[in-house]
Design an enzyme around this catalytic site. Structure first.
Site, short mmCIF file in Angstrom:
data_model
loop_
_atom_site.label_atom_id
_atom_site.label_comp_id
_atom_site.label_asym_id
_atom_site.label_seq_id
_atom_site.Cartn_x
_atom_site.Cartn_y
_atom_site.Cartn_z
N ALA A 76 5.70 0.95 29.51
CA ALA A 76 5.82 2.09 28.59
C ALA A 76 7.28 2.41 28.33
CB ALA A 76 5.10 3.30 29.16
N THR A 77 7.69 2.26 27.08
CA THR A 77 9.05 2.59 26.66
C THR A 77 8.96 3.65 25.58
OG1 THR A 77 9.65 0.28 27.07
CG2 THR A 77 11.24 1.64 25.88
N GLY A 78 9.46 4.83 25.82
CA GLY A 78 9.36 5.89 24.83
C GLY A 78 9.62 7.23 25.45
N GLY A 79 9.07 8.28 24.86
CA GLY A 79 9.25 9.63 25.37
C GLY A 79 8.64 9.82 26.74
N GLY B 142 6.66 12.01 27.85
CA GLY B 142 5.23 12.30 27.83
C GLY B 142 4.40 11.03 27.85
N CYS C 72 19.01 4.84 24.95
CA CYS C 72 18.97 5.70 26.13
C CYS C 72 20.18 5.50 27.03
CB CYS C 72 17.68 5.45 26.92
SG CYS C 72 17.52 3.76 27.57
#
Length: 453
Positions: free
Chosen positions: A186-189, A191, A241
């Site tokens: 999972a790469t993202g925000g 949440g 990031c």
């Protein structure tokens, strides 16, 4: 579960069985050709991403599209990932690699090409299959990326459906994919990353970035530090990031540091009213506004009502606050830096630590210094998975230009950032390893040997 997703998963399981029969040469060729496909279409994909998302800039995205996958390929080629991959003859241990299965990959709006490419290479190297859930506002770019990769795989007669994409992406579809995959990347925000770890499946996530840069009192090349800090802050308009977020410098060197940054095109803001204007245009109730993400320094300043040169590289905002005292001390996905002064190096490290514990714990920090003792002091004190020395923050993703860190699309942040790993994600993380253990040679250790001082 939708019928489309059900079919995608069925196809991925079928492809997985075919991948299990692939040789080392087969998977290495697959990794090579999909990287080459993106490399050859780097400019088109970069332009499409900027047009579709309205974030970043074409030049930086071309660099990302041509270097990240190549770096991953360079570090994985000629390395074993199929069958017996190593042994320890003295201990009688033999290591055997197996695929982990269907990899569910969550792709962010900020990296709609290199995340699918990088994760696909890491997955395929281990004979896995991969299903990508794109960001809804970047699905055309991600879809085109996967189309080019699949065309390249078809040309070498690779198994079909090794790489697939969720159609009509949504939060619900992504959650269904995560619940049905064998492993999630999972790469993202934050949440979405938390949802991955709550899915009941093994997951590799990334933590929030907030790269701090501490300038040591001993460091005598402020011009080079400024060059790298601006490079690390402005790349792709600050979307990465690993982009630099701060300049933490000794109080006696503030003026020299500001001059060095201005020489690199930065615009320094110290007036409290102007600083407040920038703060208000970036944040609402302490949360970064989406409409400034990936915009230029000039666009941000214009929104704030400040008149600056159009070719300004970055905004450098003065603050003596630290951590949660000021949202400016957190991650800013745009070319805005804070500049803070310290009284001694230990205080500078404490400022960086406070900012990281506010946002970005586990990710990355930079020290500009030639004093090994100070560098190692910072490494002991700061909660980061990577402490870079005299390079831009964006070097945290690897690639070999600045350091020998493993190139990756996903930077683990350890338990500090709520992640399962604190290092850069590589293909070995997507392998199941069986160990053959032969009987040990000689007698086992005696109690005397075990308890000897």
């Amino acid at each position: 579960m939708s019928q489309d997703l059900k079919k995608i998963l069925e196809n991925s399981r079928k492809a997985l069985e075919e991948m299990k029969r692939c040789s080392q040469e087969d998977v290495d060729l697959m990794c090579r050709v999909i990287n080459k496909a993106v490399h050859e279409n780097a400019e088109e994909l970069a332009k499409l991403a900027v047009e579709e998302t309205g974030m970043g800039n074409v030049e930086s995205k071309i660099v990302k599209n041509t270097t990240m996958g190549s770096g991953v390929w360079l570090t994985m080629k000629n390395k074993k990932s199929v069958g017996i991959i190593g042994e320890d003859r003295e201990k009688g241990l033999v290591y055997v690699a197996h695929p982990k299965g269907v990899i569910g990959s969550v792709s962010p709006i900020t990296n709609p090409t290199i995340t699918p490419l990088g994760n696909a290479m890491l997955a395929i190297k281990g004979r896995n299959t991969i299903i990508v859930s794109p960001h809804p506002r970047a699905q055309e770019t991600t879809g085109k990326t996967i189309e080019y990769m699949n065309q390249a795989l078809a040309e070498i007669d690779a198994p079909e459906n090794v790489i697939q994409m969720v159609k009509d992406p949504s939060i619900e579809a992504t959650q269904e994919l995560m619940a049905s995959s064998d492993v999630i990347v999972a790469t993202g925000g934050m949440g979405m990353v938390k949802a991955a770890y709550s899915s009941g499946r093994p997951a590799f996530g990334v933590g929030q970035g907030n790269v701090q840069a501490v300038i040591g009192q001993d460091y005598d090349d402020l011009e080079l530090a400024a060059e790298f800090i601006i490079m690390g802050r402005t790349f792709d308009n600050g979307l990465i990031c690993a982009c630099n977020q701060s300049v933490i410098v000794h109080e006696d060197r503030k003026a020299d540091m500001v001059k060095a940054l201005e020489d690199k095109g930065a615009y320094f803001i110290e007036d409290k009213e102007d600083v407040d204007k920038i703060r208000k245009i970036l944040f609402e109730d302490g949360v970064l506004k989406i409409d400034i993400v990936g915009k230029t320094a000039f666009e941000i300043a214009s929104k704030a009502g400040l008149d600056i040169p159009e070719d300004t590289s970055a905004l450098v905002v003065a603050t003596q606050s630290r951590g949660s005292e000021d949202p400016l001390c957190g991650e800013k996905l745009c070319p805005v830096l804070i500049l803070t002064t310290y009284s001694d190096f230990e205080d500078g490290v404490e400022i960086a630590k406070a900012n990281l514990l506010y946002q970005g714990a586990g990710h990355t920090a930079v020290v500009h210094s030639n004093d090994r003792e100070k560098i190692e002091y910072a490494a002991v004190e700061l909660p980061v998975g990577r402490l870079l020395v005299n390079v831009p923050g964006i070097a945290a993703g690897g690639g070999g230009l600045f350091t020998h860190l493993n190139p990756t699309p996903s930077l683990g942040c350890g338990s500090w950032g709520g992640n399962s790993i604190s290092e850069n994600l590589i293909y070995e993380h997507l392998l199941n390893i069986s160990t053959i253990a032969y009987p040990r040679k000689g007698e086992p250790p005696t109690d005397e040997e075990i308890w000897a001082e």
